[in-house]
Design a protein around this motif. Structure first.
Motif, PDB file in Angstrom:
ATOM      1  N   VAL A   1       0.847  -1.198   0.000  1.00 11.74           N
ATOM      2  CA  VAL A   1       0.000   0.000   0.000  1.00 11.74           C
ATOM      3  C   VAL A   1       0.884   1.250   0.000  1.00 11.74           C
ATOM      4  CG1 VAL A   1      -1.680   1.343   1.329  1.00 11.74           C
ATOM      5  CG2 VAL A   1      -2.009  -1.126   1.039  1.00 11.74           C
ATOM      6  N   ALA A   2       1.909   1.248   0.848  1.00  9.04           N
ATOM      7  CA  ALA A   2       2.828   2.392   0.903  1.00  9.04           C
ATOM      8  C   ALA A   2       3.557   2.573  -0.425  1.00  9.04           C
ATOM      9  CB  ALA A   2       3.824   2.211   2.041  1.00  9.04           C
TER      10      ALA A   2
ATOM     11  N   ASN B   1      -0.628  -1.339  -8.839  1.00  8.62           N
ATOM     12  CA  ASN B   1      -1.728  -2.033  -8.183  1.00  8.62           C
ATOM     13  C   ASN B   1      -1.214  -2.982  -7.108  1.00  8.62           C
ATOM     14  OD1 ASN B   1      -4.093  -1.127  -9.725  1.00  8.62           O
ATOM     15  ND2 ASN B   1      -3.028  -2.109 -11.442  1.00  8.62           N
ATOM     16  N   VAL B   2      -1.956  -3.068  -6.026  1.00  3.89           N
ATOM     17  CA  VAL B   2      -1.661  -3.960  -4.922  1.00  3.89           C
ATOM     18  C   VAL B   2      -2.285  -5.329  -5.161  1.00  3.89           C
ATOM     19  CG1 VAL B   2      -2.119  -4.335  -2.450  1.00  3.89           C
ATOM     20  CG2 VAL B   2      -1.418  -2.063  -3.268  1.00  3.89           C
TER      21      VAL B   2
ATOM     22  N   GLN C   1      -7.737 -13.080   4.273  1.00  6.85           N
ATOM     23  CA  GLN C   1      -8.670 -12.335   3.431  1.00  6.85           C
ATOM     24  C   GLN C   1      -8.983 -10.967   4.033  1.00  6.85           C
ATOM     25  OE1 GLN C   1      -9.196 -13.381   0.382  1.00  6.85           O
ATOM     26  NE2 GLN C   1     -10.238 -11.455  -0.012  1.00  6.85           N
ATOM     27  N   ALA C   2      -9.065 -10.891   5.358  1.00  3.30           N
ATOM     28  CA  ALA C   2      -9.329  -9.611   6.020  1.00  3.30           C
ATOM     29  C   ALA C   2      -8.197  -8.616   5.750  1.00  3.30           C
ATOM     30  CB  ALA C   2      -9.500  -9.814   7.519  1.00  3.30           C
ATOM     31  N   VAL C   3      -6.954  -9.087   5.780  1.00  2.00           N
ATOM     32  CA  VAL C   3      -5.799  -8.218   5.497  1.00  2.00           C
ATOM     33  C   VAL C   3      -5.831  -7.781   4.038  1.00  2.00           C
ATOM     34  CG1 VAL C   3      -3.273  -8.156   5.307  1.00  2.00           C
ATOM     35  CG2 VAL C   3      -4.347  -9.096   7.357  1.00  2.00           C
ATOM     36  N   VAL C   4      -6.146  -8.702   3.144  1.00  2.00           N
ATOM     37  CA  VAL C   4      -6.224  -8.367   1.721  1.00  2.00           C
ATOM     38  C   VAL C   4      -7.295  -7.298   1.494  1.00  2.00           C
ATOM     39  CG1 VAL C   4      -6.868  -9.245  -0.576  1.00  2.00           C
ATOM     40  CG2 VAL C   4      -5.347 -10.589   0.897  1.00  2.00           C
ATOM     41  N   GLU C   5      -8.474  -7.503   2.049  1.00  2.00           N
ATOM     42  CA  GLU C   5      -9.563  -6.545   1.858  1.00  2.00           C
ATOM     43  C   GLU C   5      -9.217  -5.166   2.410  1.00  2.00           C
ATOM     44  OE1 GLU C   5     -13.098  -8.407   3.419  1.00  2.00           O
ATOM     45  OE2 GLU C   5     -12.980 -10.019   1.934  1.00  2.00           O
TER      46      GLU C   5
ATOM     47  N   GLU D   1      -7.475   0.443   1.453  1.00  2.00           N
ATOM     48  CA  GLU D   1      -6.526   1.528   1.691  1.00  2.00           C
ATOM     49  C   GLU D   1      -5.829   1.967   0.400  1.00  2.00           C
ATOM     50  OE1 GLU D   1      -3.757   0.600   4.825  1.00  2.00           O
ATOM     51  OE2 GLU D   1      -5.377   0.097   6.221  1.00  2.00           O
ATOM     52  N   ALA D   2      -5.675   1.028  -0.536  1.00  6.08           N
ATOM     53  CA  ALA D   2      -5.021   1.341  -1.808  1.00  6.08           C
ATOM     54  C   ALA D   2      -5.996   1.897  -2.842  1.00  6.08           C
ATOM     55  CB  ALA D   2      -4.352   0.071  -2.365  1.00  6.08           C
TER      56      ALA D   2
END
Length: 166
Positions: free
Chosen positions: A125-126, A135-136, A152-156, A161-162
């Motif tokens: 993201v940074a 793209n992330v 999946q929660a981290v990916v979402e 954020e991106a």
């Protein structure tokens, strides 16, 4: 432009970024990154034929680092050697960021040692915000396809954020 301050990395982000050919992002983002000896050995010697082994050994931004004192018994007893050395080195060097993905190690670093932790999703993201990647989503998908676990929660959350809504 690179972020200032000491950055120490654990094995996970190195391997994850290497699987999608983005290991050089760390050098572009931080200028230099401290890699504890246990982590360096884990990636280059023990993971000799895995993604990142050759790249890490030759990366000019890597500062291979030894500890001033061994990890405290709490870390040594609760985490793997690489994670314990990563947290110890970060404390010893006054790190601005610790790069690691393991949930338990992250919680210990944040709660017990008051360290700022960023995982591979946060790194991506940074990097997007700095214009280093477009793209992330495809990179996280590539890591997952290669067998690197990202919930999946981290990916979402990372996609949100991106600005790449899932």
């Amino acid at each position: 432009m690179t972020e200032s301050g000491v950055v120490v990395t654990n094995t996970g982000p190195l391997i994850a970024l290497a699987t999608v050919r983005q290991l050089a992002l760390l050098g572009q983002m931080y200028g230099s990154v401290l890699v504890p000896e246990a982590v360096f050995q884990e990636v280059t010697a023990q993971g000799q034929h895995r993604p990142g082994a050759v790249e890490l050994a030759s990366a000019p931004w890597v500062i291979r680092s030894t500890l001033l004192m061994p990890p405290d018994p709490f870390l040594a007893g609760n985490l793997g050697k690489g994670e314990a050395e990563t947290i110890t080195l970060a404390v010893q060097r006054g790190a601005r960021w610790v790069l690691m993905d393991d949930r338990r190690a992250r919680r210990i670093a944040e709660l017990a040692y008051r360290l700022q932790v960023k995982g591979v999703a946060g790194i991506l993201v940074a990097a997007k915000r700095k214009g280093l990647i477009y793209n992330v989503s495809p990179l996280l998908a590539g890591m997952q396809a290669a067998g690197y676990y990202v919930s999946q929660a981290v990916v979402e959350r990372a996609l949100q954020e991106a600005g790449e809504h899932p």
